[in-house]
Design an enzyme around this catalytic site. Structure first.
Site, PDB file in Angstrom:
ATOM      1  CE  LYS A 156      -8.819   7.879   4.400  1.00 17.28           C
ATOM      2  NZ  LYS A 156      -7.836   6.763   4.766  1.00 17.28           N
ATOM      3  CE1 TYR A 167     -10.568   3.925   8.428  1.00 15.39           C
ATOM      4  CE2 TYR A 167     -11.036   5.995   9.391  1.00 15.39           C
ATOM      5  CZ  TYR A 167     -10.766   5.268   8.051  1.00 15.39           C
ATOM      6  OH  TYR A 167     -10.355   5.809   6.905  1.00 15.39           O
ATOM      7  CG  ASN A 187      -4.779   6.819   2.779  1.00 12.65           C
ATOM      8  OD1 ASN A 187      -5.653   7.348   3.125  1.00 12.65           O
ATOM      9  ND2 ASN A 187      -4.457   5.444   2.775  1.00 12.65           N
ATOM     10  CG  HIS A 221     -12.826   4.778   3.501  1.00 16.73           C
ATOM     11  ND1 HIS A 221     -12.295   3.731   3.976  1.00 16.73           N
ATOM     12  CD2 HIS A 221     -14.347   4.438   3.287  1.00 16.73           C
ATOM     13  CE1 HIS A 221     -13.215   2.915   4.455  1.00 16.73           C
ATOM     14  NE2 HIS A 221     -14.352   3.056   3.921  1.00 16.73           N
ATOM     15  CD  GLU A 249     -17.075   1.379   5.181  1.00 16.63           C
ATOM     16  OE1 GLU A 249     -16.918   2.092   3.971  1.00 16.63           O
ATOM     17  OE2 GLU A 249     -15.995   0.630   5.891  1.00 16.63           O
TER      18      GLU A 249
HETATM   19  P1  GDP Z   1      -7.530   1.056   3.319  1.00 16.28           P
HETATM   20  O1  GDP Z   1      -8.526   0.299   2.989  1.00 16.28           O
HETATM   21  O2  GDP Z   1      -6.774   0.996   1.759  1.00 16.28           O
HETATM   22  O3  GDP Z   1      -7.997   2.432   3.579  1.00 16.28           O
HETATM   23  O4  GDP Z   1      -6.441   0.670   4.241  1.00 16.28           O
HETATM   24  P2  GDP Z   1      -6.730  -0.088   5.792  1.00 16.28           P
HETATM   25  O5  GDP Z   1      -8.110  -0.572   5.931  1.00 16.28           O
HETATM   26  O6  GDP Z   1      -5.801  -1.018   5.934  1.00 16.28           O
HETATM   27  O7  GDP Z   1      -6.437   1.161   6.747  1.00 16.28           O
HETATM   28  C1  GDP Z   1      -7.431   2.182   7.100  1.00 16.28           C
HETATM   29  C2  GDP Z   1      -6.625   3.568   7.040  1.00 16.28           C
HETATM   30  O8  GDP Z   1      -5.899   3.434   8.211  1.00 16.28           O
HETATM   31  C3  GDP Z   1      -5.708   3.891   5.856  1.00 16.28           C
HETATM   32  O9  GDP Z   1      -6.280   4.293   4.615  1.00 16.28           O
HETATM   33  C4  GDP Z   1      -5.050   4.937   6.428  1.00 16.28           C
HETATM   34  O10 GDP Z   1      -5.393   6.143   6.431  1.00 16.28           O
HETATM   35  C5  GDP Z   1      -4.518   4.388   7.989  1.00 16.28           C
HETATM   36  N1  GDP Z   1      -3.426   3.398   7.973  1.00 16.28           N
HETATM   37  C6  GDP Z   1      -3.381   2.326   7.344  1.00 16.28           C
HETATM   38  N2  GDP Z   1      -2.105   1.788   7.886  1.00 16.28           N
HETATM   39  C7  GDP Z   1      -1.456   2.819   8.423  1.00 16.28           C
HETATM   40  C8  GDP Z   1      -0.169   3.145   9.084  1.00 16.28           C
HETATM   41  O11 GDP Z   1       0.788   2.302   9.239  1.00 16.28           O
HETATM   42  N3  GDP Z   1       0.146   4.310   9.717  1.00 16.28           N
HETATM   43  C9  GDP Z   1      -0.706   5.264   9.998  1.00 16.28           C
HETATM   44  N4  GDP Z   1      -0.441   6.535  10.467  1.00 16.28           N
HETATM   45  N5  GDP Z   1      -2.064   5.092   9.089  1.00 16.28           N
HETATM   46  C10 GDP Z   1      -2.284   3.912   8.541  1.00 16.28           C
END
Ligand code: GDP
Length: 140
Positions: A11, A51, A114, A117, A128
């Site tokens: 990212k 997303y 973070n 992905h 994807e």
């Molecule tokens: P992942 O599968 O571990 O990447 O997590 P998720 O599918 O739950 O979320 C997708 C992405 O959305 C995450 O990797 C973060 O970049 C973003 N994201 C998730 N939760 C939050 C949040 O509470 N705040 C913000 N700003 N971004 C978030």
């Protein structure tokens, strides 16, 4: 478990800090083979499609803005149990909850920024990968 493929993104927070090689070293050390990789500037439409599952979440706008803020590196990773293996080496979504030695523990800045992905299932990996790669770009 048979050999699988999974989809990965390095990212903008990581590409900005010149951590592409450091992330790749972690992936390779975990036994994942990078069988396709390219650096792209994601468009708003690409990020919104990618997303879409999060479109109703409060952080959706912020997420799309972040993913389009700088280049990303999209990848196809291959290996035994690759989907789960990649999720393990990535670490938890929130870096404060990520295990020692994981990519997010070492490199992530916040729950949003973070660093990586990784697909959460083999089914999503297929979808994807197809969004960003054609078959002849993947050389195992
Ligand atoms: P992942 O599968 O571990 O990447 O997590 P998720 O599918 O739950 O979320 C997708 C992405 O959305 C995450 O990797 C973060 O970049 C973003 N994201 C998730 N939760 C939050 C949040 O509470 N705040 C913000 N700003 N971004 C978030």
């Amino acid at each position: 478990m048979a050999v699988q493929r999974t989809f990965s993104i390095i990212k903008p927070d990581a590409t900005n800090r010149n951590l592409t090689g450091a992330v790749n070293a972690k992936l390779e050390a975990a036994g994942l083979r990078i069988v396709a990789q390219k650096r792209i500037q994601m468009t708003q439409a690409q990020a919104e499609t990618f997303y879409a599952v999060h479109s109703e979440r409060p952080f959706f706008g912020e997420l799309v803005e972040f993913m389009t803020s700088a280049p990303v590196v999209v990848q196809v990773l291959e290996g035994e149990n690759a989907v789960l293996k990649n999720r393990e080496v990535m670490g938890a979504t929130n870096p404060s909850e990520a295990a020692e030695g994981t990519i997010r523990k070492e490199f992530a800045l916040s729950i949003g920024e973070n660093s990586v992905h990784g697909s959460d299932s083999e089914e999503n990996a297929t979808i994807e990968i197809a969004q960003f790669f054609s078959g002849n770009e993947i050389v195992g």
